[in-house]
Scaffold this active site. Structure first.
Site, PDB file in Angstrom:
ATOM      1  N   HIS A   1       0.828  -1.213   0.000  1.00  0.00           N
ATOM      2  CA  HIS A   1       0.000   0.000   0.000  1.00  0.00           C
ATOM      3  C   HIS A   1       0.858   1.257   0.000  1.00  0.00           C
ATOM      4  O   HIS A   1       2.049   1.224   0.313  1.00  0.00           O
ATOM      5  CB  HIS A   1      -0.957   0.007   1.186  1.00  0.00           C
TER       6      HIS A   1
ATOM      7  N   CYS B   1       3.017  -4.788   6.758  1.00  0.00           N
ATOM      8  CA  CYS B   1       2.733  -4.595   5.340  1.00  0.00           C
ATOM      9  C   CYS B   1       3.976  -4.159   4.578  1.00  0.00           C
ATOM     10  O   CYS B   1       5.029  -3.903   5.163  1.00  0.00           O
ATOM     11  CB  CYS B   1       1.646  -3.535   5.162  1.00  0.00           C
TER      12      CYS B   1
END
Length: 159
Positions: free
Chosen positions: A118, A134
Site C-alpha cells: 500500500h 505490510c
C-alpha cells in the site's frame, strides 16, 4: 507478471512472464522483521497472490481504514492531528498466502492478518524497515505498480 520482494534489500521488483525486470521500487517492510505469526507485526515470507485490488481511481493520498476510503486526503495537518495512525494511502494490493501452514490458514494466514502492499506518506522513509507488517510504497510507485498487476499476480516475499 510477478512481484519479488526482498526484505533484506527493501526492494520490490516487478518481473514479466519471462523473468525480465519491468520495474523496481524501494519499499519499507516490517520494523519487527520477517515472520508469519498473527499479531507479530512482521512481514510474512513465501509465495502469495494479489487477492484484491482496492482504490482504483482514488485521489493520491486517499486515506483507507478497513479497506474503505475515509473521505480524508493525507496532509501534514491530518498527520499531526492523528500521530499514532498507520497510514494506508492511495492504493491497496491485498495479499493472500499460498503455502498452507506457512502463510495460509490458522495463526499464519496473511490475508487474515491484512497484509497489503500500500501507499504511505511520501515523508516516510523507503529502504528502511518501519511498517507494522505490510509492504509500504511511495504513492506514485504504488499507483504505477497497481496499474500493471491484476488480481492473481504471484508475489514472492523473501528474507
Amino acid at each position: 507478471m510477478q512481484i519479488d520482494i526482498s526484505i533484506p534489500d527493501q526492494t520490490l521488483r516487478l518481473l514479466d512472464a519471462t523473468g525480465q525486470l519491468r520495474a523496481q521500487y524501494p519499499v519499507s517492510t516490517a520494523l519487527n522483521g520477517p515472520g508469519e505469526l498473527k499479531d507479530s507485526g512482521c512481514t510474512p515470507r513465501g509465495q502469495h497472490v494479489v487477492r484484491a485490488r482496492i482504490g482504483e481511481g482514488a485521489e493520491v493520498g486517499t486515506v483507507f481504514r478497513g479497506r474503505r476510503p475515509t473521505g480524508e486526503i493525507w496532509s501534514p495537518a491530518l498527520a499531526a492531528a492523528h500521530p499514532q495512525r498507520d497510514w494506508i494511502l492511495t492504493r491497496i494490493l491485498w495479499l493472500s498466502g499460498c503455502e498452507r501452514g506457512i502463510n495460509r490458514l490458522g495463526a499464519v494466514d496473511s490475508m487474515q492478518r491484512y497484509i497489503y502492499i500500500h501507499g504511505t506518506p511520501d515523508s516516510e522513509p523507503m529502504g528502511v524497515a518501519q511498517s507494522h507488517g505490510c509492504i509500504r510504497m511511495r504513492n506514485a510507485d504504488v499507483i504505477d505498480l497497481f496499474e500493471q498487476v491484476p488480481v492473481g499476480t504471484v508475489v514472492h516475499i523473501h528474507a
